[in-house]
Design an enzyme around this catalytic site. Structure first.
Site, PDB file in Angstrom:
ATOM      1  N   ASP A   1     -16.347   5.963  -7.440  1.00  0.00           N
ATOM      2  CA  ASP A   1     -15.474   4.829  -7.126  1.00  0.00           C
ATOM      3  C   ASP A   1     -14.877   4.187  -8.383  1.00  0.00           C
ATOM      4  O   ASP A   1     -14.104   3.251  -8.295  1.00  0.00           O
ATOM      5  CB  ASP A   1     -16.255   3.791  -6.294  1.00  0.00           C
ATOM      6  CG  ASP A   1     -15.402   3.171  -5.205  1.00  0.00           C
ATOM      7  OD1 ASP A   1     -14.347   3.750  -4.875  1.00  0.00           O
ATOM      8  OD2 ASP A   1     -15.764   2.089  -4.702  1.00  0.00           O
TER       9      ASP A   1
ATOM     10  N   LYS B   1      -9.139   0.595 -10.344  1.00  0.00           N
ATOM     11  CA  LYS B   1     -10.395   0.192  -9.699  1.00  0.00           C
ATOM     12  C   LYS B   1     -11.545   0.917 -10.396  1.00  0.00           C
ATOM     13  O   LYS B   1     -11.629   2.142 -10.351  1.00  0.00           O
ATOM     14  CB  LYS B   1     -10.352   0.562  -8.204  1.00  0.00           C
ATOM     15  CG  LYS B   1     -11.690   0.397  -7.471  1.00  0.00           C
ATOM     16  CD  LYS B   1     -11.598   0.727  -5.975  1.00  0.00           C
ATOM     17  CE  LYS B   1     -12.957   0.711  -5.299  1.00  0.00           C
ATOM     18  NZ  LYS B   1     -12.924   1.091  -3.872  1.00  0.00           N
TER      19      LYS B   1
ATOM     20  N   ARG C   1     -10.262  -3.689  -3.117  1.00  0.00           N
ATOM     21  CA  ARG C   1      -9.052  -4.522  -3.024  1.00  0.00           C
ATOM     22  C   ARG C   1      -9.313  -5.915  -3.565  1.00  0.00           C
ATOM     23  O   ARG C   1      -8.415  -6.580  -4.073  1.00  0.00           O
ATOM     24  CB  ARG C   1      -8.543  -4.530  -1.573  1.00  0.00           C
ATOM     25  CG  ARG C   1      -9.515  -5.076  -0.586  1.00  0.00           C
ATOM     26  CD  ARG C   1      -9.140  -4.729   0.851  1.00  0.00           C
ATOM     27  NE  ARG C   1      -9.513  -3.373   1.225  1.00  0.00           N
ATOM     28  CZ  ARG C   1      -9.293  -2.820   2.407  1.00  0.00           C
ATOM     29  NH1 ARG C   1      -8.667  -3.502   3.349  1.00  0.00           N
ATOM     30  NH2 ARG C   1      -9.668  -1.585   2.672  1.00  0.00           N
TER      31      ARG C   1
ATOM     32  N   GLU D   1     -14.302  -3.707  -0.992  1.00  0.00           N
ATOM     33  CA  GLU D   1     -14.452  -4.493  -2.221  1.00  0.00           C
ATOM     34  C   GLU D   1     -13.417  -4.138  -3.285  1.00  0.00           C
ATOM     35  O   GLU D   1     -13.081  -4.969  -4.127  1.00  0.00           O
ATOM     36  CB  GLU D   1     -15.868  -4.297  -2.790  1.00  0.00           C
ATOM     37  CG  GLU D   1     -16.088  -3.058  -3.660  1.00  0.00           C
ATOM     38  CD  GLU D   1     -15.776  -1.735  -2.966  1.00  0.00           C
ATOM     39  OE1 GLU D   1     -15.902  -1.655  -1.729  1.00  0.00           O
ATOM     40  OE2 GLU D   1     -15.396  -0.777  -3.663  1.00  0.00           O
TER      41      GLU D   1
ATOM     42  N   ASP E   1     -17.700  -3.948   2.048  1.00  0.00           N
ATOM     43  CA  ASP E   1     -17.408  -2.590   1.575  1.00  0.00           C
ATOM     44  C   ASP E   1     -15.910  -2.416   1.268  1.00  0.00           C
ATOM     45  O   ASP E   1     -15.516  -1.433   0.656  1.00  0.00           O
ATOM     46  CB  ASP E   1     -17.871  -1.572   2.637  1.00  0.00           C
ATOM     47  CG  ASP E   1     -17.978  -0.170   2.076  1.00  0.00           C
ATOM     48  OD1 ASP E   1     -17.928  -0.030   0.831  1.00  0.00           O
ATOM     49  OD2 ASP E   1     -18.115   0.779   2.877  1.00  0.00           O
TER      50      ASP E   1
ATOM     51  N   LYS F   1     -23.207   0.857   3.143  1.00  0.00           N
ATOM     52  CA  LYS F   1     -22.721   2.164   3.589  1.00  0.00           C
ATOM     53  C   LYS F   1     -23.872   2.947   4.224  1.00  0.00           C
ATOM     54  O   LYS F   1     -25.004   2.861   3.749  1.00  0.00           O
ATOM     55  CB  LYS F   1     -22.211   2.965   2.383  1.00  0.00           C
ATOM     56  CG  LYS F   1     -20.839   2.555   1.899  1.00  0.00           C
ATOM     57  CD  LYS F   1     -20.365   3.484   0.803  1.00  0.00           C
ATOM     58  CE  LYS F   1     -19.030   3.039   0.237  1.00  0.00           C
ATOM     59  NZ  LYS F   1     -17.926   3.094   1.195  1.00  0.00           N
TER      60      LYS F   1
END
Ligand code: BES
Ligand code: ZN
Ligand code: ZN
Length: 466
Positions: free
Chosen positions: A250, A227, A313, A311, A309, A239
């Site tokens: 992230d 990811k 996955r 996202e 959020d 968020k």
């Protein structure tokens, strides 16, 4: 700090000495007088001796002691230091030195030049085995430190195109095959899931695919998927301010995949390894994907979006489909992602959550992590939680109907995109906890740790013993 392997050193004044547990020998009276108790991350310099405490109950203690030592030396005016290391401890001690020495100064205007210091590591015999340990450990640690640099870099300076550029550089340096795809390809291939997440960003999403093939025999074919959310604002399901800070991290899963590709090539491991990264920025805007949208992934499954959020996955779903369509006869598929806050809540900041359908494979990855000095534990899938990601209007929902077990339900969402033939060959690693911590911990610095690199290399090495 320069690390040197040598057999004798009579010149260097400062000597590092590790002291186990709280016990101070009678010949270390000066330490007793100083009231020094040997605990993790404690040290003191007396008479050109740097005493470093460590607690032997901790399997990671030599790494922590080595990092404590190198950080202390960096604070002093000593230009060099020496330490005697037994061959059995060499890899651990070197790792502690390399990883503990890392600092991130990219955004400091006053980059106070750390004087180049030398650390002489005195070994019993400078033989092939010792040199091989030294080379392997330095390759792995350089890759870990590169991942830390990627993750620590701000979203302004590190967006999908830059991630692709970094991947290209790694490919060039290591003779890897490099491919990159963007939105035209996503549309053409029916990858509506990854395509939706990046739509509101100024930066086009990229799917990066690196391939390493060894010179000789190929023992196994491995796929690593990461990811690479270069920023996660949460999208329209924005968020809260406090939770948005640190979301430059992230991209840690994708960065780890790039670091692993760099390391496997340098280590010349006998596997064909594919590294696939979904580099995407999750933003808001008139063109943003929305809660209520239904997306179609590359395998034809429809996904009801109830929270933008969740996202990671969505990005991984299409990356996993891509991997299984484009690469034949895969032996193992591993994915790495800062996927859920729930993983951090469940197992704490320092531990990776390992999930999948194959308990034995989960166990092997967890064991590899422990052997490598990373922390990991497995979280079990179950039929009841699986039902909670059902959707009334699409094939699956991108969030669970229950707020409990969020790390597991995210893992089970990914499972929807794993083909039957690969169900037992896939393992999901949620690195949301350890990837980025806003405090120094052991030999890890404030910020990015490079989580995932060392345990994956260890796991790959363990496959050689099968
Ligand atoms: N990137 C976050 C997960 C995360 C949280 C990583 C904290 C590192 C630290 C992910 O995209 C996310 O926002 N997940 C949501 C899922 C939820 C909406 C079901 C979460 O964990 O809150
Ligand atoms: Zn998110
Ligand atoms: Zn995210």
């Amino acid at each position: 700090m320069k690390l040197n392997l040598i057999q004798h050193d009579l010149k260097t004044k400062l000597e590092i000495i590790f002291i186990k547990d709280k016990k101070i020998n009678s010949n270390k009276k000066e330490l007793a007088l100083l009231n020094f108790t040997a605990k993790d991350e404690t040290c003191v310099i007396v008479d050109n001796k740097l005493y470093v405490g460590y607690e032997s109950t901790n399997t990671d203690s030599l790494r922590i002691a080595a990092s404590t030592a190198i950080r202390k030396i960096n604070e002093t005016n000593y230009k060099n230091a020496k330490i005697k290391v037994a061959t059995k401890d060499l890899a651990e001690v070197l790792e502690g030195f390399y990883l503990g020495n890392y600092t991130f100064k990219k955004y400091k205007s006053n980059k106070e030049k750390t004087k180049e210091k030398t650390l002489n590591i005195i070994v019993n015999k400078l033989d092939k085995k010792v040199i091989s340990i030294f080379d392997k450990t330095s390759h792995i640690c350089n890759s870990v430190n590169m991942v830390r640099d990627f993750v620590n870099t701000t979203p302004e300076d590190f967006y999908p195109k830059i991630m692709a550029k970094k991947a290209k550089k790694i490919a060039k340096e290591n003779n890897l095959d490099y491919k990159v795809y963007s939105d035209d390809y996503f549309k053409e291939q029916g990858m509506g899931s990854i395509d939706a997440v990046g739509r509101a960003s100024q930066h086009k999403s990229k799917l990066i695919h690196l391939t390493y093939k060894p010179k000789g025999e190929i023992k196994k074919k491995i796929v690593l998927v990461g990811k690479g959310l270069t920023y996660d604002s949460g999208g329209l399901s924005l968020k809260p301010a406090d939770f948005m800070v640190t979301m430059k991290s992230d991209k840690s899963g994708g960065s780890a995949v790039l670091g692993i590709m760099d390391a496997v090539a340098k280590l010349k491991l006998p596997f064909e390894i594919h590294g696939i990264v979904g580099a995407v920025e999750n933003m808001i805007g008139g063109d943003a994907f929305k809660p209520d949208d239904v997306l179609t992934a590359k395998n034809g499954k429809t996904i009801e979006v109830r929270n933008t959020d969740a996202e990671g996955r969505l990005v991984l779903a299409d990356c996993l489909c891509y991997a299984q369509d484009e690469i034949q006869d895969i032996d193992y598929i591993m994915d790495f992602a800062t996927l859920t806050g729930a993983s951090v809540v469940g197992v704490g900041h320092y531990t990776t959550s390992v999930m999948g359908n194959n308990n034995y494979l989960n166990y092997r990855v967890v064991q590899a992590a422990i052997d490598s000095g990373e922390l990991a534990t497995s979280l079990p899938f179950n039929r009841y939680l699986r039902k909670t990601i059902k959707s009334k209007i699409a094939d699956v929902c991108n969030i669970s109907s229950t707020r409990y077990g969020g790390a597991i339900t995210a893992g089970m969402f990914l499972d929807e995109f794993i083909k039957d033939e690969y169900k037992d060959k896939w393992v999901h690693c949620d690195i949301a906890g350890p990837a980025y911590v806003e405090e120094q911990w052991g030999y890890n610095p404030y910020g990015a740790s490079g989580a995932g690199v060392r345990f994956t290399i260890e796991f790959l090495n363990s496959l050689l013993k099968d």
